[in-house]
Design an enzyme around this catalytic site. Structure first.
Site, PDB file in Angstrom:
ATOM      1  N   HIS A 118       0.421  -2.469   1.703  1.00 48.39           N
ATOM      2  CA  HIS A 118      -0.190  -1.723   0.571  1.00 48.39           C
ATOM      3  C   HIS A 118      -1.387  -2.316   0.095  1.00 48.39           C
ATOM      4  O   HIS A 118      -2.250  -1.858  -0.918  1.00 48.39           O
ATOM      5  CB  HIS A 118       0.110  -0.451   0.474  1.00 48.39           C
ATOM      6  CG  HIS A 118       0.459   0.543   1.584  1.00 48.39           C
ATOM      7  ND1 HIS A 118      -0.405   0.792   3.281  1.00 48.39           N
ATOM      8  CD2 HIS A 118       1.379   0.747   1.903  1.00 48.39           C
ATOM      9  CE1 HIS A 118       0.400   1.244   3.736  1.00 48.39           C
ATOM     10  NE2 HIS A 118       1.269   1.084   3.949  1.00 48.39           N
TER      11      HIS A 118
HETATM   12 ZN   LIG Z   1       5.010   2.374   5.851  1.00 53.32          ZN
END
Ligand SMILES: [Zn+2]
Length: 298
Positions: A118
């Site tokens: 992320h």
């Molecule tokens: Zn995850």
């Protein structure tokens, strides 16, 4: 099979939904269960800033090193800032690069850490500070040991940072299979996104995964696969809404290694997330991935 690890992978999060002591517990279980021996473990080393800068903006790196992140930036990370956190993610980057190097030699290698998919060039989010997977690809490309790489991201959350970093890059194919109705929003398009409905079970998951792998590997021939083996598609995960069993997760791992083996493509494994209600389930899922990986090492 070679495994990469550091005692300092611990993100120092204390009482947090991310069990940041999992890395040590996984290593201990690997040894206790005889999955690997102590001499199979190699120490992850922190990488120079120029390697991190292959993906991340200099300004973001500087802020991380100097404890200059704004409150908004820290909130977006969703983990408390500490010097230990920064050291841990730097080591995780080194670990993924080393696992990639070992995988090219031995067919398969595991970073008992990493998978921070992320993280974007200019910011971190969702517990991810530096995108070790993306940096490893860029570093290995720069060293000219690979030209083309594929990410196979089986974490329950879409690999938004990785997808964004490699958008429009013809040398990297990003495959993400994840729960549609879950963080992150929005989801920048990967080369191939498999958006699964809530409550997807083993059989449907495995059918979707094998179909996606067949499609991706017919379209693109990588020199290396970076496999993000998230433990969070598990049915008892606190941050996931899929319903895979322990056995289903093992079959998932096997499917990735079998498809790679069929095309003679090395695989470097990173762990990704895992938030099972019972910590021992998360530890077991990750350890099982190592167990399966070992069967496919040369
Ligand atoms: Zn995850």
């Amino acid at each position: 099979m070679k495994l990469v690890y550091s005692d300092d992978y611990d993100l120092n999060l204390g009482n947090h939904v991310f069990p940041s002591n999992k890395y040590r517990l996984i290593k201990e279980k690997i040894l206790r269960d005889g999955v690997a021996r102590l001499e199979d473990f190699f120490e992850a080393l922190a990488v120079p800033e120029r390697d991190v800068a292959l993906v991340h903006d200099r300004e973001y790196i500087r802020k991380l090193q100097a404890d200059k992140l704004s409150m908004t930036e820290i909130l977006r990370l969703e983990v408390p800032y500490s010097p230990e956190l920064v050291r841990a993610v730097w080591l995780s980057v080194g670990g993924s690069i080393l696992a990639g190097t070992f995988a090219l030699e031995d067919g398969v290698a595991v970073n008992v850490g990493g998978g921070f998919h992320h993280a974007f060039p200019d910011h971190g989010e969702g517990f991810c500070v530096l995108n070790d997977v993306a940096i490893a690809i860029r570093r290995l490309q720069k060293a000219k040991v690979i030209e083309r790489a594929m990410t196979v991201d089986c974490d329950v959350h879409q690999g938004n940072g990785t997808a964004s970093i490699f958008a429009g890059d013809k040398t990297v194919y990003t495959l993400s299979i994840h729960q549609a109705h879950n963080y992150p929003y929005p989801k920048p398009p990967s080369s191939l996104d498999v958006n699964l409905p809530d409550g997807t079970e083993d059989a449907e998951y495995l059918a979707a995964l094998t179909q996606a792998l067949d499609h991706a590997l017919a379209e693109f021939q990588p020199d290396l696969i970076l496999y993000v083996a998230g433990a969070d598609p598990y049915h008892d995960d606190q941050l996931g809404g899929l319903k895979l069993t322990l056995e289903g997760l093992g079959r998932r791992d096997r499917a990735v290694f079998e498809k790679a083996r069929a095309k003679n493509i090395p695989v470097a494994v990173t762990l990704g997330g895992g938030y099972a209600r019972r910590l021992e389930d998360t530890i077991l899922i990750h350890t099982n991935t190592v167990r399966v990986a070992k069967e496919f090492a040369r």
